[in-house]
Design a protein around this motif. Structure first.
Motif, PDB file in Angstrom:
ATOM      1  N   ASN A  27       0.809  -1.220   0.000  1.00 22.92           N
ATOM      2  CA  ASN A  27       0.000   0.000   0.000  1.00 22.92           C
ATOM      3  C   ASN A  27       0.844   1.273   0.000  1.00 22.92           C
ATOM      4  N   GLU A  28       2.019   1.230  -0.612  1.00 24.62           N
ATOM      5  CA  GLU A  28       2.842   2.419  -0.749  1.00 24.62           C
ATOM      6  C   GLU A  28       2.469   3.105  -2.060  1.00 24.62           C
ATOM      7  N   ILE A  29       2.578   4.418  -2.074  1.00 25.77           N
ATOM      8  CA  ILE A  29       2.221   5.188  -3.260  1.00 25.77           C
ATOM      9  C   ILE A  29       3.176   6.369  -3.380  1.00 25.77           C
ATOM     10  N   LEU A  30       3.476   6.760  -4.605  1.00 21.18           N
ATOM     11  CA  LEU A  30       4.349   7.894  -4.856  1.00 21.18           C
ATOM     12  C   LEU A  30       3.577   9.180  -4.603  1.00 21.18           C
ATOM     13  N   GLY A  31       4.228  10.167  -4.007  1.00 20.49           N
ATOM     14  CA  GLY A  31       3.594  11.450  -3.743  1.00 20.49           C
ATOM     15  C   GLY A  31       4.591  12.584  -3.869  1.00 20.49           C
ATOM     16  N   ILE A  32       4.062  13.789  -3.902  1.00 24.78           N
ATOM     17  CA  ILE A  32       4.887  14.985  -4.013  1.00 24.78           C
ATOM     18  C   ILE A  32       4.652  15.828  -2.779  1.00 24.78           C
ATOM     19  N   ILE A  33       5.734  16.253  -2.148  1.00 29.18           N
ATOM     20  CA  ILE A  33       5.617  17.073  -0.945  1.00 29.18           C
ATOM     21  C   ILE A  33       5.064  18.439  -1.333  1.00 29.18           C
ATOM     22  N   GLU A  34       3.958  18.809  -0.709  1.00 28.98           N
ATOM     23  CA  GLU A  34       3.365  20.124  -0.930  1.00 28.98           C
ATOM     24  C   GLU A  34       3.799  21.124   0.123  1.00 28.98           C
ATOM     25  N   GLN A  35       4.010  20.640   1.346  1.00 28.61           N
ATOM     26  CA  GLN A  35       4.334  21.565   2.429  1.00 28.61           C
ATOM     27  C   GLN A  35       5.149  20.855   3.498  1.00 28.61           C
ATOM     28  N   MET A  36       6.185  21.539   3.971  1.00 33.14           N
ATOM     29  CA  MET A  36       6.963  21.061   5.100  1.00 33.14           C
ATOM     30  C   MET A  36       6.252  21.547   6.356  1.00 33.14           C
ATOM     31  N   LEU A  37       5.894  20.643   7.256  1.00 31.43           N
ATOM     32  CA  LEU A  37       5.139  21.003   8.450  1.00 31.43           C
ATOM     33  C   LEU A  37       6.012  21.087   9.696  1.00 31.43           C
ATOM     34  N   GLY A  38       7.226  20.625   9.607  1.00 31.82           N
ATOM     35  CA  GLY A  38       8.124  20.618  10.760  1.00 31.82           C
ATOM     36  C   GLY A  38       8.132  19.272  11.446  1.00 31.82           C
ATOM     37  N   ALA A  39       9.170  19.033  12.241  1.00 32.99           N
ATOM     38  CA  ALA A  39       9.329  17.774  12.988  1.00 32.99           C
ATOM     39  C   ALA A  39       9.228  16.562  12.067  1.00 32.99           C
ATOM     40  N   SER A  40       9.831  16.645  10.905  1.00 28.78           N
ATOM     41  CA  SER A  40       9.879  15.560   9.912  1.00 28.78           C
ATOM     42  C   SER A  40       8.533  15.274   9.253  1.00 28.78           C
ATOM     43  N   ARG A  41       7.518  16.079   9.551  1.00 27.92           N
ATOM     44  CA  ARG A  41       6.197  15.850   8.967  1.00 27.92           C
ATOM     45  C   ARG A  41       6.020  16.702   7.721  1.00 27.92           C
ATOM     46  N   VAL A  42       5.301  16.159   6.748  1.00 29.41           N
ATOM     47  CA  VAL A  42       5.040  16.834   5.482  1.00 29.41           C
ATOM     48  C   VAL A  42       3.604  16.583   5.041  1.00 29.41           C
ATOM     49  N   ARG A  43       3.105  17.506   4.244  1.00 25.76           N
ATOM     50  CA  ARG A  43       1.820  17.291   3.576  1.00 25.76           C
ATOM     51  C   ARG A  43       2.167  16.826   2.164  1.00 25.76           C
ATOM     52  N   VAL A  44       1.606  15.675   1.762  1.00 26.27           N
ATOM     53  CA  VAL A  44       1.967  15.036   0.505  1.00 26.27           C
ATOM     54  C   VAL A  44       0.728  14.889  -0.379  1.00 26.27           C
ATOM     55  N   ARG A  45       0.875  15.294  -1.655  1.00 19.49           N
ATOM     56  CA  ARG A  45      -0.178  15.027  -2.638  1.00 19.49           C
ATOM     57  C   ARG A  45       0.212  13.743  -3.359  1.00 19.49           C
ATOM     58  N   CYS A  46      -0.595  12.719  -3.191  1.00 19.86           N
ATOM     59  CA  CYS A  46      -0.281  11.400  -3.731  1.00 19.86           C
ATOM     60  C   CYS A  46      -0.828  11.251  -5.151  1.00 19.86           C
ATOM     61  N   LEU A  47      -0.267  10.304  -5.880  1.00 17.42           N
ATOM     62  CA  LEU A  47      -0.680  10.097  -7.258  1.00 17.42           C
ATOM     63  C   LEU A  47      -2.124   9.616  -7.391  1.00 17.42           C
ATOM     64  N   ASP A  48      -2.718   9.141  -6.299  1.00 14.90           N
ATOM     65  CA  ASP A  48      -4.125   8.759  -6.366  1.00 14.90           C
ATOM     66  C   ASP A  48      -5.043   9.969  -6.175  1.00 14.90           C
ATOM     67  N   GLY A  49      -4.431  11.191  -6.076  1.00 14.98           N
ATOM     68  CA  GLY A  49      -5.200  12.415  -5.966  1.00 14.98           C
ATOM     69  C   GLY A  49      -5.494  12.859  -4.547  1.00 14.98           C
ATOM     70  N   LYS A  50      -5.213  12.040  -3.561  1.00 13.54           N
ATOM     71  CA  LYS A  50      -5.485  12.391  -2.169  1.00 13.54           C
ATOM     72  C   LYS A  50      -4.287  13.106  -1.557  1.00 13.54           C
ATOM     73  N   THR A  51      -4.582  13.994  -0.591  1.00 16.94           N
ATOM     74  CA  THR A  51      -3.525  14.660   0.165  1.00 16.94           C
ATOM     75  C   THR A  51      -3.440  13.981   1.528  1.00 16.94           C
ATOM     76  N   ARG A  52      -2.211  13.627   1.930  1.00 15.66           N
ATOM     77  CA  ARG A  52      -2.001  12.914   3.180  1.00 15.66           C
ATOM     78  C   ARG A  52      -0.875  13.561   3.970  1.00 15.66           C
ATOM     79  N   LEU A  53      -0.830  13.256   5.253  1.00 14.81           N
ATOM     80  CA  LEU A  53       0.317  13.634   6.071  1.00 14.81           C
ATOM     81  C   LEU A  53       1.352  12.530   5.931  1.00 14.81           C
TER      82      LEU A  53
END
Length: 182
Positions: free
Chosen positions: A19-45
């Motif tokens: 269940n891994e998917i490629l994504g693009i980092i949209e925003q650096m949130l700090g503490a190693s956390r990022v907001r990612v837009r995944c290739l399935d169209g969903k945005t995830r932490l």
């Protein structure tokens, strides 16, 4: 670059069965956390593993060049991170489309310049902007049946490293291996 200085980076392809998917980092949130837009169209932490934390290539304020910008999203992605953007494309419709797309994402304030230009003149273009070198080049040059000037594209790819700062990044996709003197 000497053989000792040469660095090779391997990237693992996401495993669908896990269940891994490629994504693009949209925003650096700090503490190693990022907001990612995944290739399935969903945005995830997401989380950047410790060993990769210091390998974020494009940072806020970096100057990023896409010399074959088309209407694709590399400049959008860099702009969302907070980079300063430079783009060019030999086709005026593509350069105009880039500006339209950047405006749609409210990123025009990040644009240094986007213009119609043959990428073989990128050094002169940067000189006009009083920029000697950029922090990163991220691009997807044209290739395939629709490209009549493949040899010229490869010559351009060979000169582009000259405009990247020491410790900068030059990232591109191309359908065959190319030797570059960096």
């Amino acid at each position: 670059m000497t053989e000792q200085q040469e660095q090779q980076i391997r990237v693992r392809i996401p495993k669908k069965e896990e269940n891994e998917i490629l994504g693009i980092i949209e925003q650096m949130l700090g503490a190693s956390r990022v907001r990612v837009r995944c290739l399935d169209g969903k945005t995830r932490l997401g989380r950047i593993p410790g060993r990769l934390k210091n390998r974020i290539w494009v940072k806020e304020g970096d100057i990023v060049l896409d010399p074959f910008c088309g209407t694709r999203g590399f400049l959008i992605e860099a702009g969302l991170i907070g980079a300063k953007l430079i783009g060019c494309d030999i086709d005026w419709r593509m350069a105009s489309g880039t500006l339209i797309n950047l405006e749609e994402y409210n990123l025009l304030d990040k644009v240094i310049k986007v213009k119609r230009l043959d990428a073989k003149y990128v050094k002169e273009f940067l000189n006009e902007l009083n920029i000697e070198k950029v922090d990163a080049i991220v691009t997807d040059p044209p290739y395939g049946i629709s490209t009549a000037k493949k040899g010229e594209i490869e010559k351009i790819l060979e000169i582009l490293p000259d405009v990247v700062k020491d410790n900068g990044y030059f990232v591109f996709a191309y359908p065959k291996e190319i030797e570059l003197d960096m």
